[in-house]
Scaffold this motif. Structure first.
Motif, PDB file in Angstrom:
ATOM      1  N   GLN A 119      39.447  36.401  46.877  1.00  0.00           N
ATOM      2  CA  GLN A 119      38.511  35.283  46.961  1.00  0.00           C
ATOM      3  C   GLN A 119      37.972  34.911  45.583  1.00  0.00           C
ATOM      4  N   ASN A 120      37.707  35.911  44.745  1.00  0.00           N
ATOM      5  CA  ASN A 120      37.228  35.611  43.378  1.00  0.00           C
ATOM      6  C   ASN A 120      38.298  34.898  42.564  1.00  0.00           C
ATOM      7  N   PHE A 121      39.559  35.248  42.768  1.00  0.00           N
ATOM      8  CA  PHE A 121      40.636  34.561  42.053  1.00  0.00           C
ATOM      9  C   PHE A 121      40.723  33.103  42.499  1.00  0.00           C
ATOM     10  N   LEU A 122      40.548  32.870  43.789  1.00  0.00           N
ATOM     11  CA  LEU A 122      40.666  31.511  44.319  1.00  0.00           C
ATOM     12  C   LEU A 122      39.431  30.658  44.041  1.00  0.00           C
ATOM     13  N   ASP A 123      38.381  31.259  43.510  1.00  0.00           N
ATOM     14  CA  ASP A 123      37.148  30.548  43.181  1.00  0.00           C
ATOM     15  C   ASP A 123      37.253  29.963  41.773  1.00  0.00           C
ATOM     16  N   LEU A 124      38.198  29.037  41.608  1.00  0.00           N
ATOM     17  CA  LEU A 124      38.417  28.433  40.294  1.00  0.00           C
ATOM     18  C   LEU A 124      37.152  27.727  39.825  1.00  0.00           C
ATOM     19  N   GLY A 125      36.733  28.037  38.624  1.00  0.00           N
ATOM     20  CA  GLY A 125      35.553  27.392  38.070  1.00  0.00           C
ATOM     21  C   GLY A 125      34.254  28.008  38.538  1.00  0.00           C
TER      22      GLY A 125
ATOM     23  N   TRP B 165      34.962  33.947  39.072  1.00  0.00           N
ATOM     24  CA  TRP B 165      36.412  33.825  38.944  1.00  0.00           C
ATOM     25  C   TRP B 165      36.976  35.005  38.182  1.00  0.00           C
ATOM     26  N   SER B 166      38.096  35.539  38.702  1.00  0.00           N
ATOM     27  CA  SER B 166      38.752  36.686  38.084  1.00  0.00           C
ATOM     28  C   SER B 166      40.255  36.431  38.049  1.00  0.00           C
ATOM     29  N   PRO B 167      40.898  36.596  36.894  1.00  0.00           N
ATOM     30  CA  PRO B 167      42.330  36.334  36.775  1.00  0.00           C
ATOM     31  C   PRO B 167      43.220  37.509  37.194  1.00  0.00           C
TER      32      PRO B 167
ATOM     33  N   LEU C 296      46.368  36.888  39.200  1.00  0.00           N
ATOM     34  CA  LEU C 296      47.405  36.202  38.434  1.00  0.00           C
ATOM     35  C   LEU C 296      48.306  37.213  37.714  1.00  0.00           C
TER      36      LEU C 296
ATOM     37  N   GLY D 236      43.089  31.840  51.764  1.00  0.00           N
ATOM     38  CA  GLY D 236      42.004  31.396  50.902  1.00  0.00           C
ATOM     39  C   GLY D 236      40.629  31.644  51.498  1.00  0.00           C
TER      40      GLY D 236
END
Length: 136
Positions: A29-35, A39-41, A44, A97
């Motif tokens: 969920q943190n990765f999908l929280d763009l902006g 947010w955490s990569p 990726l 998501g």
């Protein structure tokens, strides 16, 4: 030997999910929280490494007729893209998501998330059954 290989592969996958943190829905969920502020990569990196390993393995193994255990590969035929594939992908992506869980981690989560993990697993298998019946 074949069953041991399947079991070992599943255990290795579960260990990889745990070690990378991908069994934790909050990471996804943190990765999908763009902006967003959380947010955490990390996902990726995991997806990139997994894609690289799969790509190299695919290039090597697609030319083989048998597995390393001597079992014939069942290479599936190429099928055209269709509406059903796009709708299914959209539903999967939305669910992933919203909850941050997909089928692999769902199996792991059923063991350490308790009731919520088991409920998700039940709903996932229920969705599989509904799709199978609608496809007939």
């Amino acid at each position: 030997m074949k069953n041991f290989t399947y079991f070992f592969s599943g255990v290795l996958f579960a260990i990889g999910l745990g070690a990378s943190g991908m069994a934790d829905p909050r990471i996804v969920q943190n990765f999908l929280d763009l902006g967003g502020k959380n947010w955490s990569p990390g996902l990726l990196v995991v997806l990139s490494v997994a894609t690289l390993i799969y790509g190299v393995s695919f290039l090597i193994l697609r030319r083989r007729e048998k597995t390393f255990l001597g079992i014939p590969f069942g290479h599936p035929p190429t099928r055209p893209l269709n509406k059903r594939l796009f709708v299914g992908s959209l539903i999967f992506g939305l669910g992933w998501g919203i909850l941050g869980i997909c089928p692999g981690p769902a199996l792991v989560n059923a063991f350490y998330l308790g009731i919520p993990g088991v409920l998700f697993l039940g709903a996932m298998f229920g969705g599989f059954e509904i799709e199978k019946r609608l496809a007939q």
